[in-house]
Design an enzyme around this catalytic site. Structure first.
Site, PDB file in Angstrom:
ATOM      1  N   LYS A 119     -13.658   2.399  -4.846  1.00  9.12           N
ATOM      2  CA  LYS A 119     -12.418   2.165  -4.904  1.00  9.12           C
ATOM      3  C   LYS A 119     -11.728   1.281  -5.816  1.00  9.12           C
ATOM      4  O   LYS A 119     -12.453   0.649  -6.781  1.00  9.12           O
ATOM      5  CB  LYS A 119     -12.178   1.286  -3.326  1.00  9.12           C
ATOM      6  CG  LYS A 119     -12.111   2.085  -2.220  1.00  9.12           C
ATOM      7  CD  LYS A 119     -11.478   1.574  -1.149  1.00  9.12           C
ATOM      8  CE  LYS A 119     -11.587   2.227   0.106  1.00  9.12           C
ATOM      9  NZ  LYS A 119     -11.117   1.410   1.293  1.00  9.12           N
TER      10      LYS A 119
ATOM     11  N   HIS B 125      -8.211  -3.479  -7.990  1.00  4.09           N
ATOM     12  CA  HIS B 125      -7.128  -3.461  -8.386  1.00  4.09           C
ATOM     13  C   HIS B 125      -6.458  -4.894  -8.296  1.00  4.09           C
ATOM     14  O   HIS B 125      -7.231  -6.071  -8.173  1.00  4.09           O
ATOM     15  CB  HIS B 125      -6.241  -2.782  -7.233  1.00  4.09           C
ATOM     16  CG  HIS B 125      -6.646  -2.949  -5.974  1.00  4.09           C
ATOM     17  ND1 HIS B 125      -5.949  -4.266  -5.325  1.00  4.09           N
ATOM     18  CD2 HIS B 125      -7.113  -2.398  -4.940  1.00  4.09           C
ATOM     19  CE1 HIS B 125      -6.152  -4.146  -4.118  1.00  4.09           C
ATOM     20  NE2 HIS B 125      -6.838  -3.171  -3.695  1.00  4.09           N
TER      21      HIS B 125
ATOM     22  N   HIS C 126      -7.491  -7.572  -5.925  1.00  2.00           N
ATOM     23  CA  HIS C 126      -8.825  -8.359  -6.220  1.00  2.00           C
ATOM     24  C   HIS C 126      -8.613  -9.562  -7.273  1.00  2.00           C
ATOM     25  O   HIS C 126      -9.656 -10.411  -7.143  1.00  2.00           O
ATOM     26  CB  HIS C 126      -9.945  -7.302  -6.603  1.00  2.00           C
ATOM     27  CG  HIS C 126     -10.106  -6.410  -5.366  1.00  2.00           C
ATOM     28  ND1 HIS C 126      -9.847  -5.075  -5.805  1.00  2.00           N
ATOM     29  CD2 HIS C 126     -10.783  -6.328  -4.288  1.00  2.00           C
ATOM     30  CE1 HIS C 126     -10.159  -4.160  -4.780  1.00  2.00           C
ATOM     31  NE2 HIS C 126     -10.574  -5.114  -3.836  1.00  2.00           N
TER      32      HIS C 126
END
Ligand code: ARG
Length: 568
Positions: free
Chosen positions: A126, A129, A132
């Site tokens: 994933k 982004h 985070h």
């Protein structure tokens, strides 16, 4: 002994029934210089002595008398105000700082204690982004603060590399993974894996049976199916490569990458133990721990198909960490949306009879949103962290080109400053506050920003170069009693407590605010008091002060995870 303690000691010599801690708690820092440097309010003694606080304050002043550390001690209404002797104060603080050097903000409270700081912990396959950024940077800073205070620290990245979503990916890959897709993934792993994930989620709406297929494949992964395992290992590898690029840019290193999959073989033991301790209940084929009597929702530990869950893996992880590291504290830097999860998990550990449940701390933080709505991986609406960093570096490079085109090492400095700006802004506020990600704000270099602090640091470096003297602490401290010098020294005195509060509250922003405040005080001093002057004694004294500011700014930035270029 510092001046605050001295105040407390003098006070204690009169109010003998109080404890040192109690008095220290009472001491205030007055809002302006006319009221002294420390003040003790006397309201609380009114009842005991049946006198007005002002009369009591005056009485205390009389009893305390004169002391060399203080210019004067006087009462003003209900307060006893202490004015430090400025030269004495300068000497004490600067000598201590010069002697302790980079350890000046530290204490030995961490000695002999092991602390785990778990942070970042993204999910593989994933996007890494903008959401985070919080765990990654707050956690990195907390890790550094604890290390600075002498703890034996372990930085863990609890990778989200297990769970039903991998069943989804495997299933998607098996359906649509032709050569073209494989090539695309090799080239551009995460966005391509994300596409598969997004498509799968979309098609579930039309083909509900895809949900079961995904479960099936996760179960196969747990059972050690070779094909499933191979695909999963590939997803993990390409993801890590991408995450590492971001960690490298931030200069972040982990001691352990033991994430969720690491605990897959440790799950049966957890389930057995829960079973033995009679904590498991059957619920339509699934196994749960009932938590309603504690005001929580029940926690599913094992699904009816036998697969385990996030919380199960977290129980296994905590037990493993206790056994392997015998931690004094086990800190989880994870967003506030997981509050319930950590409450359930802690309660279960407590019910299992482990008193170290109390040593586990969920350090949570608010969410980041986008200007045009929420971040959503499922819908593919993300801002990649790597893009944020690259953009920040580019913008910095442009500014350098404009203002200082002859700077040596331009590219390196652009990186240090651009990324420093991002870190500083992330750590500028109370962590629990939600915020909206904005490009403008992240890329602004004016006012209270990282580049401002870095610029001030570079200024101190340049002054130290220009002075061309060996710095020592053998100076005439009476030359540092003017308002600007004294304000810098007072600020310096507060470094240790800024670090300690940041430690106690798991809040790096106390350090962020501290260093920007110190930079501001230093710049005021710099503008009022010429430093590299003819008069050797003045130069020596001011250079010593500059040196200490230089050290403290550098350590402060290090604690936040920022770099500090010497020239900008
Ligand atoms: N991977 C999770 C996520 O991205 C965070 C993991 C937090 N740590 C933990 N021990 N549960 O939401």
């Amino acid at each position: 002994m510092d001046f605050k303690e001295k105040v407390a000691e003098l006070f204690l010599s009169i109010e003998k029934e109080m404890t040192m801690d109690e008095v220290v708690q009472m001491i205030e820092i007055p809002p302006n210089q006319d009221m002294g440097d420390y003040a003790v309010p006397c309201f609380k003694f009114a009842k005991k002595y049946r006198k007005s606080p002002a009369v009591i304050a005056a009485g205390i002043v009389e009893k305390i008398g004169r002391h060399e550390e203080f210019d004067k001690i006087e009462s003003a209404g209900p307060y006893v105000n202490f004015f430090v002797d400025k030269a004495h104060f300068a000497e004490k603080i600067l000598k201590q700082a010069f002697k302790e050097y980079k350890k000046y903000g530290s204490t030995n409270i961490g000695e002999g204690k092991t602390v785990i700081v778990e942070f970042s912990s993204p999910n593989i396959a994933k996007p890494f982004h903008i959401g985070h950024i919080r765990s990654t940077l707050i956690g990195n800073s907390i890790h550094k603060i604890y290390t600075y205070l002498g703890y034996n620290t372990i930085a863990i990245n609890h990778l989200g590399d297990y769970g039903t979503q991998f069943g989804m990916l495997i299933s998607a890959y098996k359906k649509w993974g032709n050569t073209e897709v494989v090539e695309a993934i090799e080239k551009n792993p995460i966005p391509e894996l994300l596409k598969l994930y997004v498509r799968y989620n979309k098609e579930i709406e039309t083909y509900p049976e895809y949900r079961d297929e995904a479960r099936y494949w996760f179960k196969e992964l747990e059972n050690g199916n070779e094909e499933a395992h191979k695909l999963w290992a590939w997803f993990r590898e390409v993801s890590l490569k991408e995450f590492n690029r971001v960690y490298d840019m931030f200069g972040i290193k982990f001691d352990s990458l033991a994430g969720e999959s690491f605990y897959s073989d440790k799950m049966p033991a957890v389930i057995d133990e829960l079973e033995d301790k009679q904590l498991l209940k059957d619920s339509e084929g699934a196994k749960i721990v009932e938590l309603q009597e504690y005001g929580l929702t029940d926690a599913v530990i094992q699904k009816s198909d036998g697969s385990t869950l996030y919380v199960t893996r977290d129980i296994a992880a905590a037990m493993y960490r206790k056994k392997s590291y015998d931690f004094y504290k086990n800190i989880y830097v994870v967003g506030a949306p997981q509050k319930l999860h950590f409450e359930q998990w802690r309660k279960i550990i407590e019910l299992m009879g482990y008193d170290w449940a109390n040593d586990c701390v969920h350090v949570m933080f608010g969410t980041v949103s986008l200007e045009d709505g929420a971040l959503s991986t499922r819908q593919g609406r993300v801002v990649f962290l790597e893009d944020v960093l690259k953009k920040a570096v580019e913008k910095t490079a442009e500014i350098i080109e404009e203002r200082n085109p002859n700077l040596e090492n331009k590219e390196e400095v652009a990186k240090q400053v651009g990324i420093g700006a991002v870190i500083f802004q992330e750590l500028f506020n109370n962590r629990i506050k939600d915020y909206m990600f904005s490009w403008d704000k992240t890329l602004s270099f004016e006012g209270e920003t990282g580049p401002y602090v870095q610029y001030t640091y570079a200024r101190t470096c340049s002054l130290l170069r220009k002075a061309e003297i060996e710095v020592d602490d053998n100076v005439d401290f009476s030359l540092l009693t003017d308002k600007e010098s004294f304000n810098v020294i007072k600020k310096l005195e507060g470094f240790k407590s800024a670090v300690l509060v940041a430690h106690d509250k798991y809040e790096p922003f106390y350090i962020t605010r501290y260093i920007v405040g110190l930079a501001q005080e230093f710049n005021r001093f710099y503008h009022e008091c010429p430093i590299v002057v003819e008069d050797e004694s003045i130069k020596k004294a001011r250079i010593l002060l500059t040196k200490i500011v230089n050290i403290v700014l550098k350590v402060g930035m290090e604690l936040l995870g920022m770099e500090s270029p010497e020239k900008m």
